[in-house]
Enzyme design. Sequence first.
Site: not given
Length: 426
Positions: A22-23, A118, A123, A314, A406
Amino acid sequence: MDKLRITGGRALHGEVNISGAKNAALPELCAALLTSEPVTLTNVPRLRDVATMRQLLDHMGVQTQTHGERGGMTLHAADPINPEAPYELVKTMRASVLVLGPLLARFGRARVSLPGGCAIGSRPVDQHIKGMQAMGAEILVEHGYMVAQLAHGKKRLQGARIATDMVTVTGTENFLMAATLAEGETLLENAAQEPEIADLAEMLIAMGAKIEGHGTSRIHIQGVERLHGCTHQVVADRIEAGTFLCAVAATGGEVLLRHGRADHLDAVIDKLREAGAHIEAGQDDGGDFMRVRSSGRLKAQGFRTTEYPGFPTDMQAQFMALNCISHGTAKVTETIFENRFMHVNEMVRLGAKIQTDGKVAVVEGIEKLSGATVMATDLRASASLVIAGLVAEGETIVDRIYHLDRGYDQMEEKLRGIGANIERFK
């Protein structure tokens, strides 16, 4: 709202294909904005965040098309492009800020809503703004939007030295993409070193960018006038792989992870081996693989989250789930996000013994958890509650799993394929 029903107590056996990261996929989708030529990505994971990013790019006028069984997607950002990211499409996903750099670099202007995502802590986007200003952009924050344009009389961003106050993954990615089309050389200091950033850089190089030092804390980019299309395979998701490693370590059994990159998970694998899990890695005709084997209760392991190549934030929640049913007591220190212990109260509902004090959680391992109804609070917390449910006695219901969707590609189907008793219901 979808939920998961899990009946715990089953060891896991079989084979799992690890999806694209995903990232990596999210910034690489944004990188398609840097060229008017078609860009093809393969191994794109089927995730809610990817679908949201595709909606955002569609809104801007990018033509997108999916194809093939291996997660193929072609993006064509031919003129005209509407350089705006509205709140309605940005509010659920922080990665939407990644359109800022490409839009400024190619079109000289952007209007991007302040992002969501999230609820795991602050952030801020101030580092993104400071970096773009260093490259000659003028940016105002008004009415919830970042409104950016090139300085008067400038046709391109200008190369600059950018040293961020903190290590920022999305900031590094934004600056990296913007610098590819800037005039002159850009030096990124204190750059994030995650494998997903190196993968993005390799894609940009395939598009004609001149980049050196990616994967280190100092990245040099020599700007070029234009980029062209390319075909690029999204790197495997190290966090998905780490989640399955923790799941098997907790439940027992033996599972082969296809396409998992062990060299991207050194800190996690070291801790799992110290806990007593057996992990081997290699390559065969099918590419990279990892094999994990576990039996009996493991030994609790303390760790401290930090930037790559340290222990990833994570993976903190998933490893904590393993610690909950291991021998001994472990101290977990979270240094990245201030609200990333929200899963603790839900694990306590399952019988876990965890005490928190600010950034520190002390986990006292017990022999068994007990099934209950729990609520997911963020993406990785969702995964940790699934692992806890896999080892708990009786039935566990995990509510609000839209967080899980997600970032995990068909997680319950993959777990069911290796023997878990898990089903989705409304």
